[in-house]
Write an enzyme that holds these catalytic residues in place. Structure first.
Site, short mmCIF file in Angstrom:
data_model
loop_
_atom_site.label_atom_id
_atom_site.label_comp_id
_atom_site.label_asym_id
_atom_site.label_seq_id
_atom_site.Cartn_x
_atom_site.Cartn_y
_atom_site.Cartn_z
N GLY A 9 -23.80 -49.56 -49.80
CA GLY A 9 -23.95 -48.38 -50.58
C GLY A 9 -24.42 -48.45 -51.88
O GLY A 9 -24.59 -49.68 -52.60
N GLN A 10 -24.32 -47.34 -52.62
CA GLN A 10 -24.74 -47.43 -54.08
C GLN A 10 -24.11 -48.40 -54.93
O GLN A 10 -24.38 -49.15 -55.66
CB GLN A 10 -24.69 -45.87 -54.85
CG GLN A 10 -25.31 -45.95 -56.12
CD GLN A 10 -25.21 -44.65 -56.71
OE1 GLN A 10 -24.26 -43.97 -56.31
NE2 GLN A 10 -26.07 -44.12 -57.71
N ASP A 50 -17.29 -51.36 -38.91
CA ASP A 50 -17.03 -49.84 -39.10
C ASP A 50 -15.72 -49.83 -39.60
O ASP A 50 -14.76 -50.26 -39.26
CB ASP A 50 -17.16 -49.57 -37.56
CG ASP A 50 -16.67 -47.86 -37.59
OD1 ASP A 50 -16.63 -47.35 -36.45
OD2 ASP A 50 -16.19 -47.29 -38.72
N TYR A 140 -15.56 -33.72 -49.52
CA TYR A 140 -15.47 -34.95 -50.31
C TYR A 140 -14.45 -35.06 -51.50
O TYR A 140 -13.44 -35.86 -51.33
CB TYR A 140 -16.78 -35.20 -50.97
CG TYR A 140 -16.96 -36.25 -51.88
CD1 TYR A 140 -17.08 -36.22 -53.21
CD2 TYR A 140 -17.13 -37.65 -51.30
CE1 TYR A 140 -17.26 -37.65 -54.00
CE2 TYR A 140 -17.15 -38.78 -51.85
CZ TYR A 140 -17.28 -38.63 -53.40
OH TYR A 140 -17.62 -39.88 -54.08
C1 VAH Z 1 -21.61 -37.62 -55.39
N1 VAH Z 1 -22.20 -39.55 -56.73
O1 VAH Z 1 -22.39 -36.77 -55.73
C2 VAH Z 1 -21.32 -38.92 -55.70
C3 VAH Z 1 -20.04 -38.75 -56.79
C4 VAH Z 1 -19.29 -37.42 -59.02
C5 VAH Z 1 -20.35 -37.58 -57.85
O2 VAH Z 1 -18.79 -38.58 -56.32
O3 VAH Z 1 -20.99 -37.07 -54.39
#
Ligand code: VAH
Length: 317
Positions: A9-10, A50, A140
């Site tokens: 990931g990033q 995973d 999220y």
């Molecule tokens: C996103 N780069 O954009 C992530 C991060 C604060 C943003 O959690 O979802």
């Protein structure tokens, strides 16, 4: 040894390199659901894993005598809005699997990334405090808020040494933008070089907490290096780098590419960004484990354009 889950990931990509530089490449096992870039795959042990498969995680922990786990696998804000329950499953169950390994003393230390996405539209927007109203309205953000509660619960109830940082939007050149709302701030540099123009999916005046990746990696290593007693907050620490809007990036880029043009076409990600703070207060991280950010916007622009220029030159060869 160290296991990085979500190493492609990033953050994971750069964290793997930094930890291998620091602890030796064979002490850092990289893992992800898919293979990573050449640098990652060549430079040390790698496992396909995973993050939602607890038995698979446990097997790798035993096989490689893992003591520390950095759980970097997650579905980011924009993609999570399109797959809410899959995002919840990945973001939440992966954390519980790793916390349970620590509870059962199979590993000693856990790092887990939270985000400024834990804050919502009712949170004070400027210099958002460490402790404040948090009513996240994105999948999220909900998963990050719940994750923070679980981290603190496992610390209080089982003494699990889990440490966490609320990352701002992160900018780096080693990985392509992937599903984040803040990723306009990565894309803009690529398009400035390839097209001389960029249409931002976040509108003018959209201020967000942002940080260059090197600062974020330093913060991650600092909090994990800190004495156990120094880490007083076991939910997650606010972390502040910069706060800027797309038009600030245009000015910064024009210092290198004078006729770079930025225009705006906000999409659904604007609604996400509008629920997040403009800037956060990170005095707790400064006081508890000596954090301070180093890289400002113009320096970041210089680094990004310089490194992406050589990347695109190679590409065009
Ligand atoms: C996103 N780069 O954009 C992530 C991060 C604060 C943003 O959690 O979802």
């Amino acid at each position: 040894n160290i296991l990085i889950i979500g190493a492609c990931g990033q953050i994971g990509t750069e964290l793997t390199v930094a930890l291998r530089d620091r602890y030796g490449k064979d002490a850092v096992i990289a893992s992800d659901i898919r293979e990573g870039n050449e640098e990652l795959m060549q430079a040390g042990p790698f496992e396909i894993l995973d993050a939602t498969d607890s038995a698979a995680i446990e097997k790798i922990v035993e096989k490689h005598q893992i003591t520390d786990v950095y759980l970097m696998a997650a579905m980011l804000s924009a993609v999570a809005e399109k797959h809410p329950l899959k995002a919840w499953d990945l973001n939440m169950n992966s954390l519980l699997h790793v916390l349970n390994l620590a509870r059962d003393k199979k590993i000693e230390k856990v790092f887990w990334p939270s985000s400024i996405a834990v804050f919502g539209p009712t949170t004070p927007k400027d210099h958002t405090p460490q402790r404040t109203i948090m009513e996240p309205t994105t999948v999220y953000g909900i998963s990050k808020q719940a994750g923070e509660r679980w981290c603190e619960y496992y610390f209080n109830k089982y003494g699990v040494d889990v440490r966490s940082i609320r990352y701002p939007g992160l900018i780096s050149y080693k990985t392509l933008p992937g599903g984040g709302t803040t990723d306009y701030a990565v894309d803009i540099y690529h398009k400035a070089l390839t097209d001389g123009q960029y249409t931002s999916f976040l509108d003018q005046g959209t201020y967000l907490p942002m940080m260059y990746m090197d600062d974020a990696i330093h913060a991650t290593i600092s909090i994990m290096d800190a004495d156990r007693e120094a880490v007083k907050i076991r939910s997650s620490y606010n972390l502040s780098g910069m706060s800027f809007a797309p038009e600030d990036m245009e000015v910064s880029i024009q210092k290198h590419i004078p006729d770079f043009k930025l225009d705006y076409n906000p999409d659904f990600r604007q609604d996400i960004a509008d629920t997040w703070p403009n800037s956060v207060d990170d005095s707790a991280a400064q006081e508890d484990w000596g954090w301070s950010s180093k890289i400002a916007l113009d320096e970041m622009t210089e680094i990004m354009l310089t490194n992406l220029k050589s990347y695109y030159k190679k590409e065009s060869l």
